[in-house]
Design a protein around this motif. Structure first.
Motif, PDB file in Angstrom:
ATOM      1  N   ALA A  66      24.026  34.881  12.918  1.00  0.00           N
ATOM      2  CA  ALA A  66      25.026  35.920  12.400  1.00  0.00           C
ATOM      3  C   ALA A  66      24.814  37.174  11.819  1.00  0.00           C
ATOM      4  O   ALA A  66      25.319  37.808  12.440  1.00  0.00           O
ATOM      5  CB  ALA A  66      24.073  35.089  10.479  1.00  0.00           C
ATOM      6  N   TYR A 106      26.145  38.881  14.814  1.00  0.00           N
ATOM      7  CA  TYR A 106      27.524  39.059  14.773  1.00  0.00           C
ATOM      8  C   TYR A 106      27.836  40.487  13.785  1.00  0.00           C
ATOM      9  O   TYR A 106      28.333  40.935  14.565  1.00  0.00           O
ATOM     10  CB  TYR A 106      28.402  38.198  14.407  1.00  0.00           C
ATOM     11  CG  TYR A 106      29.057  38.020  13.966  1.00  0.00           C
ATOM     12  CD1 TYR A 106      30.383  38.016  14.861  1.00  0.00           C
ATOM     13  CD2 TYR A 106      30.172  38.434  13.178  1.00  0.00           C
ATOM     14  CE1 TYR A 106      31.884  37.869  15.209  1.00  0.00           C
ATOM     15  CE2 TYR A 106      31.432  38.806  12.371  1.00  0.00           C
ATOM     16  CZ  TYR A 106      32.368  37.948  13.871  1.00  0.00           C
ATOM     17  OH  TYR A 106      33.585  38.289  13.635  1.00  0.00           O
ATOM     18  N   ILE A 107      27.051  40.226  12.683  1.00  0.00           N
ATOM     19  CA  ILE A 107      26.799  41.476  11.542  1.00  0.00           C
ATOM     20  C   ILE A 107      26.701  42.888  12.302  1.00  0.00           C
ATOM     21  O   ILE A 107      27.495  43.943  12.812  1.00  0.00           O
ATOM     22  CB  ILE A 107      25.875  41.693  10.174  1.00  0.00           C
ATOM     23  CG1 ILE A 107      26.381  39.981  10.145  1.00  0.00           C
ATOM     24  CG2 ILE A 107      26.150  42.890  10.227  1.00  0.00           C
ATOM     25  CD1 ILE A 107      24.912  40.148   8.601  1.00  0.00           C
ATOM     26  N   VAL A 165      31.320  35.703   9.349  1.00  0.00           N
ATOM     27  CA  VAL A 165      30.086  35.004   9.487  1.00  0.00           C
ATOM     28  C   VAL A 165      29.625  33.736   9.111  1.00  0.00           C
ATOM     29  O   VAL A 165      29.456  33.076  10.880  1.00  0.00           O
ATOM     30  CB  VAL A 165      28.920  36.701   9.056  1.00  0.00           C
ATOM     31  CG1 VAL A 165      27.984  35.688   9.290  1.00  0.00           C
ATOM     32  CG2 VAL A 165      29.597  37.692   9.149  1.00  0.00           C
ATOM     33  N   HIS A 172      32.028  32.101  12.158  1.00  0.00           N
ATOM     34  CA  HIS A 172      31.324  32.431  13.498  1.00  0.00           C
ATOM     35  C   HIS A 172      30.418  31.658  13.861  1.00  0.00           C
ATOM     36  O   HIS A 172      30.079  30.249  14.788  1.00  0.00           O
ATOM     37  CB  HIS A 172      30.440  33.578  13.630  1.00  0.00           C
ATOM     38  CG  HIS A 172      30.132  34.062  15.131  1.00  0.00           C
ATOM     39  ND1 HIS A 172      30.881  34.351  16.210  1.00  0.00           N
ATOM     40  CD2 HIS A 172      28.622  34.459  14.835  1.00  0.00           C
ATOM     41  CE1 HIS A 172      29.931  34.803  17.100  1.00  0.00           C
ATOM     42  NE2 HIS A 172      28.530  34.533  16.261  1.00  0.00           N
TER      43      HIS A 172
END
Length: 208
Positions: A107, A110-111, A124, A127
């Motif tokens: 997570a 990804y951010i 998120v 994802h």
């Protein structure tokens, strides 16, 4: 005021728990389960229905661990079902096959890769293949922060780097770290830094 039990009570109260979970408010979800346990008391049928409805929502929200499902279904006493739900919500990492640390890494990676974009908690969550409410619980448990706070801090730290190491206009800096509205960027920057972007830049000796 005494709660009047009806045939829809289990559904109504489980929906309230679900609402809190979707908002990432685990404390209120647990409190509602504890109150429901007292409300239903010896009404075991309503209690069991309530617990199964809540657990069904947890299944839909992100449980990936078959052992947890088996453990819940093996509980024969309603009191144990309440306690099991509370334990699951208190320790969300128990509910996923993926270790919560791995989920968080996926997570946060990804951010960090997409903070410039207009990403949301839902993006998120999608994802990492979890519900927004469930990811919110894991996020708070592992970082002590809400998703929006974590994202904002990432953006502001990147903004500080640009303010220190470049002469880029502040409006452009805002855009480069994911803020299309310069005024909103100023407010968020001051909230997390205690000063404005221009004062921060001046304090660092940069021009702009």
């Amino acid at each position: 005021k005494k709660y009047k039990i009806s045939k829809n009570s289990a559904l109504q109260l489980s929906s309230l728990v679900t609402s809190y979970l979707n908002d990432g408010n685990s404390a209120e979800a647990i409190r509602t389960i504890q109150i429901t346990k007292k409300i239903f008391g010896s009404d075991l049928a309503q209690g069991e229905k309530f617990c199964r409805l809540v657990f069904s929502e947890l299944l839909n929200s992100g449980i990936r661990n078959d052992d947890i499902r088996t453990a819940f279904l093996s509980i024969s006493e309603v009191g144990g079902l309440y306690d099991f739900l509370i334990d699951c919500i208190s320790n969300p990492q128990k509910m996923a096959a993926d270790n919560s640390v791995q989920v968080m890494k996926k997570a946060t990676d990804y951010i960090k890769e997409h903070y410039v974009e207009n990403i949301t908690l839902a993006d998120v969550a999608n994802h990492v293949a979890l519900s927004s409410g469930y990811l919110s619980s894991i996020f708070k448990q592992n970082t002590g922060e809400k998703f929006i706070d974590y994202l904002s801090k990432i953006r502001i730290e990147k903004a500080k780097e640009l303010l220190i190491n470049s002469n880029i206009k502040i409006t452009s800096v805002a855009n480069l770290v994911g803020y299309k509205d310069p005024q909103y960027f100023h407010r968020v920057f001051k909230l997390y830094s205690g000063t404005t972007p221009s004062k921060f830049r001046n304090a660092q000796g940069a021009s702009g």
